[in-house]
Scaffold this motif. Structure first.
Motif, mmCIF file in Angstrom:
data_model
loop_
_atom_site.group_PDB
_atom_site.id
_atom_site.type_symbol
_atom_site.label_atom_id
_atom_site.label_comp_id
_atom_site.label_asym_id
_atom_site.label_seq_id
_atom_site.Cartn_x
_atom_site.Cartn_y
_atom_site.Cartn_z
ATOM 1 N N ALA A 1 0.835 -1.211 0.000
ATOM 2 C CA ALA A 1 0.000 0.000 0.000
ATOM 3 C C ALA A 1 0.865 1.255 0.000
ATOM 4 N N LYS A 2 1.904 1.238 0.802
ATOM 5 C CA LYS A 2 2.807 2.391 0.871
ATOM 6 C C LYS A 2 3.575 2.562 -0.438
ATOM 7 N N ASP A 3 4.118 1.471 -0.966
ATOM 8 C CA ASP A 3 4.884 1.527 -2.210
ATOM 9 C C ASP A 3 4.049 2.017 -3.387
ATOM 10 N N LYS A 4 2.787 1.612 -3.439
ATOM 11 C CA LYS A 4 1.891 1.981 -4.548
ATOM 12 C C LYS A 4 1.093 3.248 -4.247
ATOM 13 N N GLU A 5 1.336 3.848 -3.076
ATOM 14 C CA GLU A 5 0.650 5.075 -2.655
ATOM 15 C C GLU A 5 -0.867 4.907 -2.669
ATOM 16 N N ALA A 6 -1.338 3.799 -2.095
ATOM 17 C CA ALA A 6 -2.778 3.551 -1.998
ATOM 18 C C ALA A 6 -3.400 4.554 -1.031
ATOM 19 N N ASP A 7 -4.586 5.033 -1.386
ATOM 20 C CA ASP A 7 -5.320 5.979 -0.546
ATOM 21 C C ASP A 7 -6.232 5.262 0.438
ATOM 22 N N LEU A 8 -6.548 4.013 0.133
ATOM 23 C CA LEU A 8 -7.491 3.252 0.936
ATOM 24 C C LEU A 8 -7.202 1.770 0.757
ATOM 25 N N ILE A 9 -7.317 1.020 1.851
ATOM 26 C CA ILE A 9 -7.244 -0.441 1.812
ATOM 27 C C ILE A 9 -8.622 -0.964 2.204
ATOM 28 N N VAL A 10 -9.186 -1.822 1.375
ATOM 29 C CA VAL A 10 -10.484 -2.440 1.670
ATOM 30 C C VAL A 10 -10.239 -3.940 1.785
ATOM 31 N N LEU A 11 -10.500 -4.506 2.964
ATOM 32 C CA LEU A 11 -10.263 -5.943 3.128
ATOM 33 C C LEU A 11 -11.321 -6.587 3.992
ATOM 34 N N GLY A 12 -11.450 -7.891 3.824
ATOM 35 C CA GLY A 12 -12.423 -8.651 4.592
ATOM 36 C C GLY A 12 -11.996 -8.797 6.042
ATOM 37 N N SER A 13 -12.974 -8.885 6.921
ATOM 38 C CA SER A 13 -12.671 -9.021 8.353
ATOM 39 C C SER A 13 -12.129 -10.404 8.682
ATOM 40 N N ARG A 14 -12.512 -11.390 7.898
ATOM 41 C CA ARG A 14 -12.030 -12.755 8.110
ATOM 42 C C ARG A 14 -11.601 -13.330 6.776
ATOM 43 N N GLY A 15 -10.409 -13.894 6.755
ATOM 44 C CA GLY A 15 -9.916 -14.539 5.539
ATOM 45 C C GLY A 15 -9.844 -16.032 5.750
ATOM 46 N N LEU A 16 -9.014 -16.667 4.967
ATOM 47 C CA LEU A 16 -8.843 -18.109 5.103
ATOM 48 C C LEU A 16 -8.082 -18.448 6.369
ATOM 49 N N GLY A 17 -7.134 -17.572 6.747
ATOM 50 C CA GLY A 17 -6.432 -17.690 8.011
ATOM 51 C C GLY A 17 -5.642 -18.962 8.194
ATOM 52 N N ASP A 18 -5.006 -19.055 9.346
ATOM 53 C CA ASP A 18 -4.236 -20.226 9.735
ATOM 54 C C ASP A 18 -4.091 -20.179 11.251
ATOM 55 N N LEU A 19 -3.382 -21.112 11.794
ATOM 56 C CA LEU A 19 -3.202 -21.157 13.236
ATOM 57 C C LEU A 19 -2.559 -19.881 13.753
ATOM 58 N N GLU A 20 -1.596 -19.336 13.017
ATOM 59 C CA GLU A 20 -0.937 -18.104 13.450
ATOM 60 C C GLU A 20 -1.950 -16.969 13.596
ATOM 61 N N GLY A 21 -2.927 -16.922 12.701
ATOM 62 C CA GLY A 21 -3.945 -15.881 12.772
ATOM 63 C C GLY A 21 -4.727 -15.935 14.069
ATOM 64 N N TYR A 22 -5.003 -17.138 14.560
ATOM 65 C CA TYR A 22 -5.738 -17.272 15.809
ATOM 66 C C TYR A 22 -4.875 -16.898 17.009
ATOM 67 N N LEU A 23 -3.585 -17.165 16.938
ATOM 68 C CA LEU A 23 -2.706 -16.896 18.069
ATOM 69 C C LEU A 23 -2.245 -15.447 18.140
ATOM 70 N N LEU A 24 -1.992 -14.832 17.000
ATOM 71 C CA LEU A 24 -1.401 -13.499 16.985
ATOM 72 C C LEU A 24 -2.376 -12.406 16.594
ATOM 73 N N GLY A 25 -3.580 -12.722 16.189
ATOM 74 C CA GLY A 25 -4.535 -11.717 15.750
ATOM 75 C C GLY A 25 -4.706 -11.781 14.246
ATOM 76 N N SER A 26 -5.839 -11.312 13.796
ATOM 77 C CA SER A 26 -6.157 -11.431 12.377
ATOM 78 C C SER A 26 -5.356 -10.468 11.514
ATOM 79 N N VAL A 27 -5.264 -10.788 10.245
ATOM 80 C CA VAL A 27 -4.576 -9.926 9.286
ATOM 81 C C VAL A 27 -5.252 -8.567 9.242
#
Length: 145
Positions: free
Chosen positions: A104-130
């Motif tokens: 986002a920084k490299d491409k100078e994005a003005d806005l990031i739109v993302l889903g609240s839950r993705g496919l995830g993995d165990l790390e996502g549950y332990l460290l917090g969602s993306v």
């Protein structure tokens, strides 16, 4: 208002919702739509536990890269079919949240739109969602769908 909208996608329902909203926003703002898929390097340990079975298991990163490319291209095709002609697709390797923020920084994005839950993995549950990590690390506004 927005010149570049970044939509990270992973093939999940949450990512599809985010993509649909970003496409509608792009239509009203005429922003460029940047679609990004991030895959993680597949370690030897992960390779042994993976549910994804490649025909050449020694080359799992290539399999993940190709799968990510298909997801990104499918999302781009969706955008093009829904009258969003300024859509571009990208694939990057790395830790998802940090890679999204850096892109986002490299491409100078003005806005990031993302889903609240993705496919995830165990790390996502332990460290917090993306999505949570992206909202805390990004310099630009983040819309979580």
């Amino acid at each position: 208002m927005f010149e570049r909208i970044l939509v990270p996608v992973d093939g999940s329902q949450g990512a599809l919702k985010a993509l649909k909203l970003a496409v509608e926003m792009q239509k009203t703002t005429d922003a460029e739509l940047l679609i990004l898929t991030v895959y993680r390097h597949h370690s030897l340990r992960e390779k042994s536990m993976s549910m994804v079975r490649a025909s050449d298991p020694s080359n799992m990163d290539d399999v993940l890269r190709e799968h990510s490319r298909e997801i990104a291209e499918h999302a781009k095709q969706y955008a093009l079919e829904h009258e969003s002609p300024r859509a571009r697709a990208f694939v990057k390797a790395g830790q998802p949240a940090r890679t999204i923020v850096k892109f986002a920084k490299d491409k100078e994005a003005d806005l990031i739109v993302l889903g609240s839950r993705g496919l995830g993995d165990l790390e996502g549950y332990l460290l917090g969602s993306v999505s949570h990590k992206v909202t805390s690390l990004a310099d630009c506004p983040v819309m979580v769908v």
